[in-house]
Design a protein around this motif. Structure first.
Motif, short mmCIF file in Angstrom:
data_model
loop_
_atom_site.label_atom_id
_atom_site.label_comp_id
_atom_site.label_asym_id
_atom_site.label_seq_id
_atom_site.Cartn_x
_atom_site.Cartn_y
_atom_site.Cartn_z
N ASP A 1 0.79 -1.18 0.04
CA ASP A 1 0.09 -0.05 -0.06
C ASP A 1 0.84 1.37 0.10
O ASP A 1 1.98 1.40 0.91
CB ASP A 1 -1.00 0.03 1.32
CG ASP A 1 -2.17 -1.00 1.12
OD1 ASP A 1 -2.19 -1.50 0.24
OD2 ASP A 1 -2.83 -1.04 2.39
N HIS B 1 0.81 5.20 0.46
CA HIS B 1 0.05 6.30 1.00
C HIS B 1 0.33 7.53 0.65
O HIS B 1 1.43 7.98 0.75
CB HIS B 1 -0.13 6.31 2.61
CG HIS B 1 -0.39 4.98 3.24
ND1 HIS B 1 -1.69 4.53 3.28
CD2 HIS B 1 0.42 4.14 3.40
CE1 HIS B 1 -1.50 3.15 3.80
NE2 HIS B 1 -0.49 2.80 4.08
N LEU C 1 -4.22 12.00 -2.81
CA LEU C 1 -4.53 10.73 -3.60
C LEU C 1 -4.40 10.77 -5.05
O LEU C 1 -3.92 9.95 -5.89
CB LEU C 1 -5.73 10.01 -3.20
CG LEU C 1 -6.26 8.77 -4.01
CD1 LEU C 1 -4.88 7.85 -3.81
CD2 LEU C 1 -7.56 8.14 -3.42
N GLU D 1 -11.57 1.80 -7.82
CA GLU D 1 -11.56 2.58 -7.05
C GLU D 1 -12.75 2.24 -5.72
O GLU D 1 -13.65 1.67 -5.99
CB GLU D 1 -12.06 3.82 -7.67
CG GLU D 1 -12.26 5.25 -6.28
CD GLU D 1 -12.75 6.49 -7.11
OE1 GLU D 1 -12.28 7.35 -6.44
OE2 GLU D 1 -13.29 6.39 -8.08
N ASP E 1 -14.21 3.28 -2.24
CA ASP E 1 -14.54 4.47 -1.04
C ASP E 1 -15.48 3.94 -0.22
O ASP E 1 -16.75 3.52 -0.32
CB ASP E 1 -15.60 5.50 -2.22
CG ASP E 1 -15.24 6.70 -1.22
OD1 ASP E 1 -15.01 6.73 0.09
OD2 ASP E 1 -15.69 7.82 -1.82
N GLY F 1 -12.10 4.82 4.59
CA GLY F 1 -11.03 5.03 3.79
C GLY F 1 -11.49 4.85 2.27
O GLY F 1 -12.57 4.76 1.88
N HIS F 2 -10.56 5.65 1.43
CA HIS F 2 -10.71 5.79 0.01
C HIS F 2 -9.31 5.27 -0.70
O HIS F 2 -8.52 6.01 -0.36
CB HIS F 2 -10.94 7.18 -0.29
CG HIS F 2 -11.36 7.36 -1.62
ND1 HIS F 2 -10.79 8.56 -2.36
CD2 HIS F 2 -11.67 6.70 -2.75
CE1 HIS F 2 -11.02 8.65 -3.76
NE2 HIS F 2 -11.70 7.54 -4.00
N TRP F 3 -9.32 4.30 -1.56
CA TRP F 3 -7.99 4.17 -2.27
C TRP F 3 -8.42 3.63 -3.51
O TRP F 3 -9.55 3.19 -4.03
CB TRP F 3 -7.47 3.14 -1.34
CG TRP F 3 -8.06 1.51 -1.26
CD1 TRP F 3 -7.89 0.46 -2.09
CD2 TRP F 3 -8.97 1.13 0.05
NE1 TRP F 3 -8.58 -0.37 -1.56
CE2 TRP F 3 -9.25 -0.16 -0.53
CE3 TRP F 3 -9.62 1.99 0.89
CZ2 TRP F 3 -10.32 -0.63 0.49
CZ3 TRP F 3 -10.38 1.32 1.61
CH2 TRP F 3 -10.76 -0.14 1.55
N TRP F 4 -7.45 3.39 -4.44
CA TRP F 4 -7.46 2.78 -5.62
C TRP F 4 -6.62 1.40 -5.65
O TRP F 4 -5.28 1.32 -5.10
CB TRP F 4 -6.68 3.55 -6.95
CG TRP F 4 -7.68 4.57 -7.24
CD1 TRP F 4 -7.85 6.10 -6.89
CD2 TRP F 4 -8.37 4.35 -8.41
NE1 TRP F 4 -8.57 6.58 -7.53
CE2 TRP F 4 -9.18 5.68 -8.65
CE3 TRP F 4 -8.96 3.34 -9.19
CZ2 TRP F 4 -10.14 5.80 -9.57
CZ3 TRP F 4 -9.72 3.58 -10.22
CH2 TRP F 4 -10.23 4.70 -10.37
N CYS G 1 -2.03 -1.09 -3.60
CA CYS G 1 -3.09 -0.39 -3.28
C CYS G 1 -2.36 1.26 -3.28
O CYS G 1 -1.29 1.37 -2.65
CB CYS G 1 -3.78 -0.39 -2.03
SG CYS G 1 -5.03 -1.74 -2.47
N SER H 1 -3.57 4.95 -1.59
CA SER H 1 -4.56 5.70 -0.62
C SER H 1 -4.17 6.90 -0.26
O SER H 1 -2.96 7.26 -0.14
CB SER H 1 -4.90 4.63 0.62
OG SER H 1 -3.70 4.48 1.18
#
Length: 150
Positions: free
Chosen positions: A102, A104, A110, A127, A129, A134-137, A148, A150
């Motif tokens: 991951d 960050h 982001l 994506e 959400d 949390g929100h990440w790709w 990931c 994030s």
């Protein structure tokens, strides 16, 4: 006392993966050229075991990256801290990774992080959400390993 460790990633092109991940994580590609020169001169290594990349010698099929603030051996280039080793294997990846990295972003960064990773050769996949959770790709590196942002 805590044990030393490194993360080892199987690859098809260790040098290329090391370059991608060094840029993605803002790490440094290890430089084993001094050790390689010594081993070649002593006859302990053949030219077939070596490749030249970006004007320096490295071991064919192996490449490491290290955190720039961590100590390292100046002869081998091997880091003594946060380190990832990439090693070529004959088989190709066939299923989802069981372990992933991951990355960050800084708060509010982001989109910029994902765009920078894409410019390095990563691909956006999904994506996620989860609101306050949390929100990440989910992304793929150049060899299609999941990670990931994030």
């Amino acid at each position: 006392m805590a044990m030393g460790w490194k993360l080892v990633v199987d690859t098809a092109d260790a040098a290329a993966q090391a370059e991608f991940w060094a840029a993605a994580l803002e790490y440094e590609v290890e430089d084993p050229s001094t050790l390689i020169d010594q081993l070649l001169a002593a006859g302990h290594l053949t030219d077939e075991a070596v490749l030249e990349r970006d004007g320096r010698r490295t071991f064919r099929g192996f490449a490491g990256i290290r955190h720039p603030d961590d100590p390292f051996d100046p002869t081998s280039g091997v880091g003594h801290g946060r380190r990832i080793l990439f090693q070529d294997v004959p088989e190709h990846k066939t299923v989802k990774n069981r372990l992933h990295i991951d990355i960050h972003a800084q708060r509010g960064g982001l989109d910029a992080l994902v765009e920078r990773l894409e410019a390095l050769g990563a691909t956006r996949v999904t994506e996620i959400d989860k609101g306050p959770a949390g929100h990440w790709w989910v992304m793929l590196d150049p060899e299609r390993n999941e990670f990931c942002a994030s």
